[in-house]
Design an enzyme around this catalytic site. Structure first.
Site, PDB file in Angstrom:
ATOM      1  N   GLY A 190       1.355 -26.918  18.547  1.00 40.91           N
ATOM      2  CA  GLY A 190       1.285 -27.766  19.743  1.00 40.91           C
ATOM      3  C   GLY A 190       1.937 -27.075  20.931  1.00 40.91           C
ATOM      4  O   GLY A 190       3.013 -26.506  20.799  1.00 40.91           O
ATOM      5  N   ARG A 224      -3.978 -24.077  15.965  1.00 39.77           N
ATOM      6  CA  ARG A 224      -3.447 -24.145  14.599  1.00 39.77           C
ATOM      7  C   ARG A 224      -4.485 -23.449  13.726  1.00 39.77           C
ATOM      8  O   ARG A 224      -5.665 -23.769  13.814  1.00 39.77           O
ATOM      9  CB  ARG A 224      -3.249 -25.600  14.179  1.00 39.77           C
ATOM     10  CG  ARG A 224      -2.185 -26.297  15.021  1.00 39.77           C
ATOM     11  CD  ARG A 224      -1.854 -27.685  14.462  1.00 39.77           C
ATOM     12  NE  ARG A 224      -0.658 -28.211  15.122  1.00 39.77           N
ATOM     13  CZ  ARG A 224      -0.672 -29.119  16.089  1.00 39.77           C
ATOM     14  NH1 ARG A 224      -1.811 -29.600  16.529  1.00 39.77           N
ATOM     15  NH2 ARG A 224       0.454 -29.540  16.631  1.00 39.77           N
ATOM     16  N   ASP A 226       7.756 -25.182  13.348  1.00 33.89           N
ATOM     17  CA  ASP A 226       8.029 -24.694  11.992  1.00 33.89           C
ATOM     18  C   ASP A 226       6.779 -24.246  11.232  1.00 33.89           C
ATOM     19  O   ASP A 226       6.843 -23.328  10.419  1.00 33.89           O
ATOM     20  CB  ASP A 226       8.881 -25.682  11.182  1.00 33.89           C
ATOM     21  CG  ASP A 226       8.343 -27.082  11.224  1.00 33.89           C
ATOM     22  OD1 ASP A 226       7.252 -27.292  11.789  1.00 33.89           O
ATOM     23  OD2 ASP A 226       9.014 -27.977  10.680  1.00 33.89           O
ATOM     24  N   THR A 248       8.538 -26.382  21.029  1.00 34.98           N
ATOM     25  CA  THR A 248       7.909 -27.667  20.682  1.00 34.98           C
ATOM     26  C   THR A 248       8.638 -28.774  21.432  1.00 34.98           C
ATOM     27  O   THR A 248       9.862 -28.710  21.590  1.00 34.98           O
ATOM     28  CB  THR A 248       7.960 -27.964  19.161  1.00 34.98           C
ATOM     29  OG1 THR A 248       7.729 -29.369  18.958  1.00 34.98           O
ATOM     30  CG2 THR A 248       9.293 -27.624  18.536  1.00 34.98           C
ATOM     31  N   ASP A 281       9.149 -31.635  20.354  1.00 35.15           N
ATOM     32  CA  ASP A 281       9.798 -32.564  19.421  1.00 35.15           C
ATOM     33  C   ASP A 281      11.288 -32.305  19.182  1.00 35.15           C
ATOM     34  O   ASP A 281      11.980 -33.164  18.649  1.00 35.15           O
ATOM     35  CB  ASP A 281       9.072 -32.533  18.068  1.00 35.15           C
ATOM     36  CG  ASP A 281       7.687 -33.163  18.164  1.00 35.15           C
ATOM     37  OD1 ASP A 281       7.433 -33.890  19.129  1.00 35.15           O
ATOM     38  OD2 ASP A 281       6.863 -32.906  17.267  1.00 35.15           O
ATOM     39  N   ASP A 299      12.597 -30.630  16.929  1.00 37.38           N
ATOM     40  CA  ASP A 299      12.862 -30.874  15.507  1.00 37.38           C
ATOM     41  C   ASP A 299      13.102 -29.590  14.721  1.00 37.38           C
ATOM     42  O   ASP A 299      12.869 -29.553  13.513  1.00 37.38           O
ATOM     43  CB  ASP A 299      11.686 -31.654  14.886  1.00 37.38           C
ATOM     44  CG  ASP A 299      10.368 -30.912  15.025  1.00 37.38           C
ATOM     45  OD1 ASP A 299      10.293 -29.948  15.810  1.00 37.38           O
ATOM     46  OD2 ASP A 299       9.401 -31.297  14.354  1.00 37.38           O
ATOM     47  N   ARG A 333       6.136 -37.130  15.618  1.00 36.82           N
ATOM     48  CA  ARG A 333       5.545 -37.518  14.333  1.00 36.82           C
ATOM     49  C   ARG A 333       6.622 -37.596  13.260  1.00 36.82           C
ATOM     50  O   ARG A 333       6.612 -38.484  12.433  1.00 36.82           O
ATOM     51  CB  ARG A 333       4.476 -36.485  13.964  1.00 36.82           C
ATOM     52  CG  ARG A 333       3.462 -36.980  12.990  1.00 36.82           C
ATOM     53  CD  ARG A 333       2.284 -36.052  12.870  1.00 36.82           C
ATOM     54  NE  ARG A 333       2.522 -34.695  13.325  1.00 36.82           N
ATOM     55  CZ  ARG A 333       1.567 -33.876  13.742  1.00 36.82           C
ATOM     56  NH1 ARG A 333       0.323 -34.302  13.768  1.00 36.82           N
ATOM     57  NH2 ARG A 333       1.830 -32.652  14.112  1.00 36.82           N
ATOM     58  N   GLY A 338      17.043 -47.148  29.323  1.00 37.66           N
ATOM     59  CA  GLY A 338      17.672 -48.465  29.082  1.00 37.66           C
ATOM     60  C   GLY A 338      16.853 -49.380  28.187  1.00 37.66           C
ATOM     61  O   GLY A 338      16.798 -50.597  28.409  1.00 37.66           O
TER      62      GLY A 338
HETATM   63  O1  F6P Z   1       3.993 -30.953  19.579  1.00 41.97           O
HETATM   64  C1  F6P Z   1       4.397 -31.826  18.574  1.00 41.97           C
HETATM   65  C2  F6P Z   1       3.616 -33.085  18.683  1.00 41.97           C
HETATM   66  O2  F6P Z   1       3.732 -33.457  19.987  1.00 41.97           O
HETATM   67  C3  F6P Z   1       3.968 -34.272  17.803  1.00 41.97           C
HETATM   68  O3  F6P Z   1       4.995 -35.073  18.244  1.00 41.97           O
HETATM   69  C4  F6P Z   1       2.650 -34.985  17.732  1.00 41.97           C
HETATM   70  O4  F6P Z   1       2.571 -35.824  16.658  1.00 41.97           O
HETATM   71  C5  F6P Z   1       1.701 -33.858  17.648  1.00 41.97           C
HETATM   72  O5  F6P Z   1       2.269 -32.813  18.382  1.00 41.97           O
HETATM   73  C6  F6P Z   1       0.310 -34.127  18.082  1.00 41.97           C
HETATM   74  O6  F6P Z   1      -0.340 -32.917  18.257  1.00 41.97           O
HETATM   75  P1  F6P Z   1      -1.907 -32.676  18.297  1.00 41.97           P
HETATM   76  O7  F6P Z   1      -2.512 -33.748  19.098  1.00 41.97           O
HETATM   77  O8  F6P Z   1      -2.014 -31.336  18.920  1.00 41.97           O
HETATM   78  O9  F6P Z   1      -2.353 -32.703  16.890  1.00 41.97           O
END
Ligand code: F6P
Length: 328
Positions: A15, A76, A107, A130, A132, A134, A176, A190
């Protein structure tokens, strides 16, 4: 593995995230600073397998530091998971005389990099890119700060209309498997309640808390929900559940979606990406491989890619506690 590095390749994978361009620029410029050649690889591992490779100089990456997305594009790749796919990738790197690779991604991208590096004894360094946040081994990933600020900006706008109509809004943000964006944008905007994948708040507690809010005189409310929140219900199911059980509420749903991945990177992300890109090139020059660059306590660090992939970046419990106290 120490081998003389003369040419470095860089790719973005998985992503996309704001700041990836700043990271590409940093790798290319640092390579140039150290008198190395460099190439960019389009569409992540997909482009590598197809030999979609372009020479990049320090001048070729001008005026991209402020741009969202990635000029190298991202993908990907299923084929890179196969031995045959990785062999094609290696052959193209060999043909283009590329000696080392910098992989900017999450990752999943690092897992591919690790397997490839071991198979071909090929030097790779990962940069965490990313939204996220994460990834284990760094306080912040490239793109997270920008996405967080985008989310807060939009949630503020939703607050305006929620308040005008005395409504309850469920706002879904990305994440996710991780609640960093939800938790921090929720506190920043808030929100009354925040639902994240790491903590199971439970539907009953959500109802109780919303009911308590209403009784305490709140006329509008926001619940920020991470895509993968632990209740297992999606944001629309959550909204229906609350509507059925608390009919006093006029409920609406807003899904922020991919807008969180776009836009100009924040200054924080630009600087982070620049620092990480320089560190990646310096690690390669130092004969290092299979590492991810991170930032811990504002210092550049490196950790084994394997650890970065295996371990989880945990939510700070103190921030969770603050969110609870704020929703009083
Ligand atoms: O980049 C990570 C992320 O934003 C996640 O939070 C999300 O679930 C996912 O990518 C969605 O990615 P895509 O639409 O490219 O499958």
């Amino acid at each position: 593995m120490k081998k003389l590095i003369k040419k470095i390749g860089v790719l973005t994978s998985g992503g996309d995230a704001p700041g990836m361009n700043a990271a590409i620029r940093a790798v290319i410029r640092a390579a140039s600073y150290y008198k190395l050649e460099s190439v960019g690889i389009y569409r992540g591992y997909e482009g590598l397998i197809e030999g979609d490779i372009i020479t990049l100089t320090a001048r070729d990456v001008h005026h991209i530091i402020q741009k969202g997305g990635t000029i190298l594009k991202s993908a990907r790749s299923d084929e890179f998971r196969t031995i045959e796919g990785r062999k094609k990738a290696y052959d193209y790197l060999d043909k283009n005389e590329v000696d080392a690779l910098v992989v900017i991604g999450g990752d999943g991208s690092f897992t591919g990099a690790m397997v490839f590096s071991k198979e071909y004894n090929f030097p790779v360094i990962g940069l965490p890119g990313t939204i996220d946040n994460d990834i284990y081994g760094t306080d912040f990933t490239i793109g997270y700060d920008t996405a967080l600020n985008t989310a807060v900006e939009v949630i503020d706008k939703i607050r305006d209309t929620a308040s005008s109509h005395n409504r309850l809004f469920f706002v879904e943000v990305m994440g996710r498997d991780a609640g960093f964006i939800a938790l921090n944008s929720g506190i920043g905007a808030g929100a009354e309640e925040i639902l994240i994948p790491e903590e199971d708040m439970g539907l009953d507690r959500l109802l109780l808390s919303l009911e308590k809010s209403r009784r305490s005189g709140k006329t509008s409310s926001l619940v920020v929900v991470a895509e993968g929140d632990k209740t297992g219900e999606n944001v629309f199911q959550l909204a229906s559940y609350v509507e059925e059980n608390l009919p006093q509420y006029d409920v609406r749903v807003s899904v922020l979606g991919h807008m969180q991945r776009g836009g100009a990177p924040s200054c924080f992300d630009r600087v982070l990406a620049s620092r990480m890109g320089v560190k990646a090139v310096e690690l390669l020059l130092d004969g290092k491989s299979n590492l991810m660059v991170g930032m811990i306590n504002n210092e550049m660090v490196d950790i084994d890619l394997e650890l970065a992939v295996k371990e989880h970046h945990k939510i700070n419990p103190e921030i969770l506690r603050v969110s609870e106290i704020m929703s009083v």
